[in-house]
Design an enzyme around this catalytic site. Structure first.
Site, PDB file in Angstrom:
ATOM      1  CE1 TYR A  60      -3.049  -3.033   0.317  1.00 35.60           C
ATOM      2  CE2 TYR A  60      -3.234  -2.644   2.675  1.00 35.60           C
ATOM      3  CZ  TYR A  60      -3.560  -3.386   1.550  1.00 35.60           C
ATOM      4  OH  TYR A  60      -4.394  -4.466   1.667  1.00 35.60           O
ATOM      5  CG  HIS A 145      -0.906  -8.919   0.372  1.00 36.35           C
ATOM      6  ND1 HIS A 145      -0.427  -7.627   0.246  1.00 36.35           N
ATOM      7  CD2 HIS A 145      -2.226  -8.846   0.050  1.00 36.35           C
ATOM      8  CE1 HIS A 145      -1.407  -6.829  -0.119  1.00 36.35           C
ATOM      9  NE2 HIS A 145      -2.499  -7.555  -0.252  1.00 36.35           N
TER      10      HIS A 145
END
Length: 348
Positions: A60, A145
Site C-alpha cells: 500500500y 498477501h
C-alpha cells in the site's frame, strides 16, 4: 469519544480484532493522494470512535501506509489495539525515483519496486522491514498477501516460516489475505492458520466464500475478516459509472445493486449500512474491514455500522430473490457479537 468496539477472538484466541476494523490502503494514496493531515485525522477519529484494529501492507503506497499508521499508533497504548500487515511482496529501493506508482494503483513516487517473495527468508525480511517502517516492537497478525500465482511456495515455504514465528511468539496470529476463496480454503483445510482476510467474496452481491471456505472455517475454528464488503464501491453508491471489482459494473450487476438498495430504503436503512453488517451473520466472520481515508468516512462508517437493521429487511431480500434462502444473516447488533468460535485446545 466512543468506547472501544466489541472485541472478537481470532482463531486460537491469542489475539483479537474489533468487529469493525480500519483498512489502511487509502493511507498509502490508493488511486489518489491522501494528505498527511487527512491520514492523521482519519486515524485519530477511528480511535475516538472505538476502532481498535488496523490493517496495512507494504504494497500500500510502497510502505507509505505502514509509515503513516505507525506514526499514529506509536502514541497509543500498545496493548489496546491490534495491528495486521502482510508478507509476500518485498520492497527493493530504486536508484531512479522519477516515476510514479499509478500503474499499481497508488499515487506515490516509485521509490521502490515490489518483488514477489514467499520464501522463508523473504517472510522474515519483509516482516523486519515492516516493523522498521511502522516503528513498533511487534505486529499481532501477519497475512500471506495474494499468493494466487505462488500457491505451492506459499504453502511449502512461507506458511512454515509464519508458523515458526507464531511459535516463537514474534507474532500472535497468522493467515492468508486474498480476493478469492479457493486457495484460502486449502490453507484452512491443510494448515493451522488462525484467520483469513477474504476480500469481495462474501457480500450482499457475491457469496462465493459460502461454497466451501466459510463453512470449513467455522468447522475448524478459523476466523474470517470480511473485506471489500462494498465490492469496490457498487454497494456504497450504486449508479452510473459505479465500479464492481474495480471495473465499471455490468448493467445487470448494477440493476441488482439498485434493487437491493430499494429494499433497504423501504426499511429506512442505507445500503452501505446493510452491506457492512451482512457478513457478520456468518458464525466464522469475526470482523468487517472497511477501507477508510478521511475523518468523515470514519464517522459515517461507524454510524452506519451501529444503525439497526431489522430482520424484515433480510427477509424481503430473500423474498425478492436478491439473497439466497440459505445465507445466514445477522440477528443481533455487531456490538453484541463475539465472533468465531476458538478451536479446541487453541493457543492462548
Amino acid at each position: 469519544m466512543n468506547g472501544p468496539l466489541r472485541r472478537a477472538p481470532l482463531g486460537g484466541g491469542a489475539t483479537w480484532t474489533s468487529t469493525l476494523a480500519f483498512g489502511a490502503a487509502a493511507l498509502g494514496n490508493l488511486f489518489t493522494e491522501t494528505t498527511e493531515e487527512q491520514a492523521a485525522a482519519a486515524l485519530d477519529t477511528a480511535w475516538d470512535k472505538g476502532i481498535r484494529s488496523f490493517d496495512t501492507a507494504p504494497h500500500y503506497g510502497l510502505g507509505l501506509s505502514e509509515r503513516r499508521l505507525g506514526a499514529s499508533l506509536r502514541a497509543r497504548p500498545r496493548s489496546e489495539y491490534t495491528l495486521s500487515t502482510k508478507v509476500g511482496r518485498r520492497l527493493q529501493p530504486l536508484a531512479d525515483r522519477s516515476g510514479d506508482d499509478l500503474a499499481n494503483g497508488f499515487a506515490v513516487p516509485t521509490t521502490h519496486r515490489r518483488v514477489w517473495d514467499f520464501t522463508a527468508d523473504g517472510v522474515r525480511r519483509s516482516l523486519d522491514d515492516s516493523l522498521h517502517r511502522l516503528g513498533l516492537d511487534h505486529i499481532d497478525i501477519v497475512y500471506l498477501h495474494d499468493p494466487d500465482d505462488h500457491g505451492p511456495q506459499a504453502l511449502d515455504e512461507a506458511y512454515p516460516a509464519l508458523e515458526r514465528l507464531r511459535a516463537e511468539g514474534v507474532v500472535k496470529a497468522i493467515g492468508v489475505g486474498m480476493n478469492q476463496p479457493a486457495l484460502p480454503a486449502r490453507f484452512v483445510r491443510d494448515t493451522d492458520i488462525d484467520v483469513v482476510l477474504l476480500a469481495g467474496c462474501y457480500t450482499l452481491l457475491e457469496q462465493s466464500g459460502l461454497d466451501e471456505l466459510l463453512p470449513l472455517a467455522a468447522e475448524r475454528g478459523v476466523s474470517v475478516v470480511a473485506g471489500g464488503v462494498f465490492n469496490s464501491g457498487l454497494l456504497a453508491a450504486p449508479g452510473p459509472g459505479a465500479t464492481y471489482g474495480y471495473r465499471q459494473a455490468d448493467p445487470d450487476v448494477l440493476e441488482r445493486a439498485l434493487a437491493i438498495q430499494r429494499v433497504c430504503a423501504d426499511h429506512g436503512v442505507p445500503l452501505r449500512a446493510a452491506a457492512a453488517r451482512f457478513p457478520l451473520g456468518h458464525p466464522a466472520v469475526a470482523s468487517v474491514l472497511l477501507g477508510l481515508r478521511s475523518a468523515a468516512e470514519v464517522e459515517d462508517a461507524v454510524a452506519q455500522f451501529h444503525r439497526p437493521v431489522p430482520d424484515e429487511l433480510w427477509s424481503d431480500l430473500r423474498t425478492a430473490g436478491l439473497l439466497p434462502a440459505d445465507v445466514p444473516v445477522p440477528s443481533a447488533p455487531p456490538s453484541d457479537r463475539t465472533g468465531g468460535t476458538p478451536r479446541e485446545g487453541g493457543r492462548a
